[in-house]
Write an enzyme that holds these catalytic residues in place. Structure first.
Site, PDB file in Angstrom:
ATOM      1  NE  ARG A  43     -53.229   5.087  29.833  1.00  0.00           N
ATOM      2  CZ  ARG A  43     -53.676   6.244  29.465  1.00  0.00           C
ATOM      3  NH1 ARG A  43     -54.933   6.416  29.131  1.00  0.00           N
ATOM      4  NH2 ARG A  43     -52.876   7.288  29.423  1.00  0.00           N
ATOM      5  NE  ARG A  87     -57.296  14.288  24.243  1.00  0.00           N
ATOM      6  CZ  ARG A  87     -56.184  14.907  23.940  1.00  0.00           C
ATOM      7  NH1 ARG A  87     -56.081  15.594  22.824  1.00  0.00           N
ATOM      8  NH2 ARG A  87     -55.156  14.843  24.747  1.00  0.00           N
ATOM      9  NE  ARG A  96     -35.950  -0.849  20.648  1.00  0.00           N
ATOM     10  CZ  ARG A  96     -35.752  -1.399  19.453  1.00  0.00           C
ATOM     11  NH1 ARG A  96     -34.929  -2.426  19.324  1.00  0.00           N
ATOM     12  NH2 ARG A  96     -36.370  -0.927  18.389  1.00  0.00           N
ATOM     13  NE  ARG A  98     -40.785  11.038  17.028  1.00  0.00           N
ATOM     14  CZ  ARG A  98     -40.857  11.746  18.153  1.00  0.00           C
ATOM     15  NH1 ARG A  98     -42.037  12.037  18.677  1.00  0.00           N
ATOM     16  NH2 ARG A  98     -39.764  12.161  18.764  1.00  0.00           N
ATOM     17  CD  GLU A 128     -37.294  10.993  16.430  1.00  0.00           C
ATOM     18  OE1 GLU A 128     -37.120  12.079  16.985  1.00  0.00           O
ATOM     19  OE2 GLU A 128     -38.094  10.136  16.859  1.00  0.00           O
ATOM     20  CE1 TYR A 160     -38.007   8.816  28.073  1.00  0.00           C
ATOM     21  CE2 TYR A 160     -40.011   9.293  29.278  1.00  0.00           C
ATOM     22  CZ  TYR A 160     -39.107   9.601  28.282  1.00  0.00           C
ATOM     23  OH  TYR A 160     -39.298  10.730  27.515  1.00  0.00           O
ATOM     24  CG  ASP A 180     -41.914  12.676  30.043  1.00  0.00           C
ATOM     25  OD1 ASP A 180     -41.168  12.428  29.074  1.00  0.00           O
ATOM     26  OD2 ASP A 180     -43.134  12.410  30.052  1.00  0.00           O
TER      27      ASP A 180
HETATM   28  C1  LIG Z   1     -35.193  10.626  22.498  1.00  0.00           C
HETATM   29  C2  LIG Z   1     -35.726  11.264  23.752  1.00  0.00           C
HETATM   30  C3  LIG Z   1     -36.774  12.187  23.671  1.00  0.00           C
HETATM   31  C4  LIG Z   1     -37.280  12.766  24.834  1.00  0.00           C
HETATM   32  N1  LIG Z   1     -38.322  13.657  24.732  1.00  0.00           N
HETATM   33  C5  LIG Z   1     -38.843  14.205  25.846  1.00  0.00           C
HETATM   34  C6  LIG Z   1     -39.952  15.113  25.765  1.00  0.00           C
HETATM   35  O1  LIG Z   1     -40.465  15.427  24.686  1.00  0.00           O
HETATM   36  N2  LIG Z   1     -40.435  15.618  26.934  1.00  0.00           N
HETATM   37  C7  LIG Z   1     -39.903  15.299  28.157  1.00  0.00           C
HETATM   38  O2  LIG Z   1     -40.378  15.811  29.184  1.00  0.00           O
HETATM   39  N3  LIG Z   1     -38.841  14.475  28.256  1.00  0.00           N
HETATM   40  C8  LIG Z   1     -38.301  13.917  27.142  1.00  0.00           C
HETATM   41  N4  LIG Z   1     -37.215  13.062  27.242  1.00  0.00           N
HETATM   42  C9  LIG Z   1     -36.627  12.803  28.583  1.00  0.00           C
HETATM   43  C10 LIG Z   1     -35.507  13.801  28.933  1.00  0.00           C
HETATM   44  O3  LIG Z   1     -34.474  13.708  27.991  1.00  0.00           O
HETATM   45  C11 LIG Z   1     -34.971  13.474  30.348  1.00  0.00           C
HETATM   46  O4  LIG Z   1     -35.989  13.644  31.287  1.00  0.00           O
HETATM   47  C12 LIG Z   1     -33.798  14.334  30.815  1.00  0.00           C
HETATM   48  O5  LIG Z   1     -32.900  14.617  29.800  1.00  0.00           O
HETATM   49  C13 LIG Z   1     -33.080  13.605  31.924  1.00  0.00           C
HETATM   50  O6  LIG Z   1     -32.073  14.409  32.480  1.00  0.00           O
HETATM   51  P1  LIG Z   1     -30.874  13.743  33.283  1.00  0.00           P
HETATM   52  O7  LIG Z   1     -30.120  14.865  33.897  1.00  0.00           O
HETATM   53  O8  LIG Z   1     -31.375  12.678  34.167  1.00  0.00           O
HETATM   54  O9  LIG Z   1     -30.006  12.962  32.180  1.00  0.00           O
HETATM   55  P2  LIG Z   1     -29.155  13.408  30.930  1.00  0.00           P
HETATM   56  O10 LIG Z   1     -29.775  14.572  30.251  1.00  0.00           O
HETATM   57  O11 LIG Z   1     -28.933  12.201  30.121  1.00  0.00           O
HETATM   58  O12 LIG Z   1     -27.769  13.874  31.560  1.00  0.00           O
HETATM   59  C14 LIG Z   1     -26.778  12.979  32.018  1.00  0.00           C
HETATM   60  C15 LIG Z   1     -25.429  13.549  31.650  1.00  0.00           C
HETATM   61  O13 LIG Z   1     -24.396  12.819  32.313  1.00  0.00           O
HETATM   62  C16 LIG Z   1     -23.280  12.758  31.455  1.00  0.00           C
HETATM   63  N5  LIG Z   1     -22.410  11.663  31.886  1.00  0.00           N
HETATM   64  C17 LIG Z   1     -22.692  10.341  31.885  1.00  0.00           C
HETATM   65  N6  LIG Z   1     -21.644   9.625  32.343  1.00  0.00           N
HETATM   66  C18 LIG Z   1     -20.672  10.521  32.656  1.00  0.00           C
HETATM   67  C19 LIG Z   1     -19.338  10.389  33.158  1.00  0.00           C
HETATM   68  N7  LIG Z   1     -18.798   9.196  33.440  1.00  0.00           N
HETATM   69  N8  LIG Z   1     -18.606  11.519  33.356  1.00  0.00           N
HETATM   70  C20 LIG Z   1     -19.125  12.732  33.064  1.00  0.00           C
HETATM   71  N9  LIG Z   1     -20.384  12.918  32.574  1.00  0.00           N
HETATM   72  C21 LIG Z   1     -21.152  11.817  32.373  1.00  0.00           C
HETATM   73  C22 LIG Z   1     -23.899  12.556  30.091  1.00  0.00           C
HETATM   74  O14 LIG Z   1     -22.996  12.899  29.053  1.00  0.00           O
HETATM   75  C23 LIG Z   1     -25.127  13.484  30.166  1.00  0.00           C
HETATM   76  O15 LIG Z   1     -24.823  14.770  29.678  1.00  0.00           O
HETATM   77  C24 LIG Z   1     -36.736  12.438  26.098  1.00  0.00           C
HETATM   78  C25 LIG Z   1     -35.685  11.516  26.167  1.00  0.00           C
HETATM   79  C26 LIG Z   1     -35.205  10.921  25.033  1.00  0.00           C
HETATM   80  C27 LIG Z   1     -34.106   9.896  25.146  1.00  0.00           C
END
Ligand SMILES: Cc1cc2nc3c(=O)[nH]c(=O)nc-3n(C[C@H](O)[C@H](O)[C@H](O)COP(=O)(O)OP(=O)(O)OC[C@H]3O[C@@H](n4cnc5c(N)ncnc54)[C@H](O)[C@@H]3O)c2cc1C
Length: 366
Positions: free
Chosen positions: A171, A175, A248, A279, A299, A347, A349
């Site tokens: 979709r 709006r 990706r 972007r 980007e 994925y 947020d």
């Molecule tokens: C480009 C991009 C844009 C985004 N924009 C938005 C947005 O606008 N709004 C929104 O709501 N969400 C957004 N998100 C999603 C958001 O980034 C995630 O929801 C959030 O960061 C996930 O948190 P996390 O703790 O699961 O993972 P992460 O933030 O990835 O944390 C995982 C951590 O584990 C660490 N790690 C991995 N392996 C090891 C190891 N072996 N030893 C020690 N440390 C390790 C990594 O270094 C990392 O710091 C976006 C994501 C991306 C990729």
């Protein structure tokens, strides 16, 4: 007697939310982070007094009141509302597709006029759409597709829309009101002072070691606690023994500019195919910055190869099947809990990752 209740691997929002709640109920945690800083992908680097979203622009938005109240109990949020624009060969259009977009595109004024044009253009595709191009025209009509969808999507996937399957776009939100607010959620904003304030406060009083890769000394770190919360990539935990999950990713080119306002808005999508980036983010606008200089990031969408940041899981059958096999291995690990976007190959947020950490808090700590 173990030294910690939990060893938490990673310091992103999943880890931070769990650690914060665990500390509140008296649990002792050790956080290990392989990067030189905490915060995972929401980490911001300060350049010229501007909080630069180092791992991609992050806008907090949610309709979950519990999550909104939780983050606001840690740090106040500003009133930032995401209203990106599209630049198609120098023509500027509002996003998401709304009456401002249609008025600019066709010189019309009413929802009725817009609906009539879109309906007529949609009809040019008869029968089942055979590819993404036909699907998009069926959803939104030819003009919007050609100026605002085609080039952007082709850059994102590195392929022609005619060669992409139709199911990628189920979709395209339209709006028929003059409303440029990108999100439909009830709440949105950016933490006042930036995301690092949120992260620092969540981890306050918790032992953290940065520059530590848990996997380089797995057995030792596992021996320190009753349980491990692992938020790194699930396939890496098992030394990729069944193969590698695919992602990706996005490459950023960040520049400091000698201007106080480069593009007048935080996010501009370049929707033609010829401009190589998708972007440009101008970071200061997330916080209404008044600094004399500006920092922008271009980007570029690309395939992920080892050594790059894994950003978006590829949700096709092959990768989901492989992930399920890793889940089977994970279930045999009695004392390890896999969470977050890399641990669950999903994925999420930010609000959803906090929701998911809340679920773990319920099952683990209550
Ligand atoms: C480009 C991009 C844009 C985004 N924009 C938005 C947005 O606008 N709004 C929104 O709501 N969400 C957004 N998100 C999603 C958001 O980034 C995630 O929801 C959030 O960061 C996930 O948190 P996390 O703790 O699961 O993972 P992460 O933030 O990835 O944390 C995982 C951590 O584990 C660490 N790690 C991995 N392996 C090891 C190891 N072996 N030893 C020690 N440390 C390790 C990594 O270094 C990392 O710091 C976006 C994501 C991306 C990729």
């Amino acid at each position: 007697m173990k030294r910690y209740d939990y060893v938490i691997v990673g310091s992103g929002l999943f880890a931070a939310t769990f650690a914060y709640e665990a500390k509140k109920v008296g649990k002792k945690c050790l956080v290990l982070e392989k990067r030189p800083h905490i915060g995972g992908n929401v980490y911001c680097e300060e350049i010229e007094g501007i909080h630069v979203h180092k791992y991609g622009a992050h806008i907090f938005h949610t309709s979950n009141k519990k999550v909104w109240n939780f983050v606001n109990s840690i740090v106040e949020f500003n009133r930032y509302t995401n209203s990106p624009i599209a630049n198609y060969k120098g023509e500027i259009y509002n996003l998401p597709f709304n009456m401002n977009t249609f008025s600019k595109m066709w010189g019309i004024r009413t929802p009725e006029e817009a609906k009539a044009i879109i309906e007529k253009q949609r009809m040019s595709i008869q029968g089942e759409p055979r590819n993404l191009e036909e699907q998009a025209i069926r959803l939104i009509g030819k003009d919007i597709y050609e100026k605002l969808v085609k080039g952007y999507t082709e850059k994102q996937w590195g392929r022609d829309c005619k060669d992409l399957p139709s199911f990628i776009i189920r979709r395209l939100p339209v709006r028929y009101t003059y409303d440029n607010n990108y999100f439909n959620d009830c709440y949105q904003g950016i933490p006042i002072g930036g995301y690092n304030v949120l992260i620092d406060r969540l981890f306050e009083g918790i032992e953290i070691k940065t520059n530590i890769d848990f996997l380089e000394n797995k057995e030792y770190y596992m021996s320190l606690a009753d349980k491990v919360i692992f938020t790194g990539p699930i396939d890496a935990f098992f030394h990729y023994q069944l193969g590698k999950l695919e992602y990706r990713t996005v490459r950023f080119e960040t520049e400091v500019l000698d201007t106080d306002n480069y593009q007048g808005v935080a996010v501009v999508n370049y929707t033609d195919r010829e401009t190589p980036y998708t972007r440009i983010i101008e970071h200061k606008h997330f916080e209404f910055g008044t600094q004399p200089k500006s920092v922008i990031s271009k980007e570029y969408s690309t395939d992920w190869v080892e050594g790059m940041e894994p950003y978006y899981p590829v949700n096709d059958e092959k990768n989901q099947g492989l992930y399920q096999k890793y889940v089977e291995l994970a279930q045999k690990e009695q004392n390890v809990i896999f969470g977050g976007r890399l641990g669950e190959y999903k994925y999420y947020d930010m609000d959803k990752v906090i929701e998911s950490a809340f679920q773990l808090v319920e099952s683990e700590l209550k």
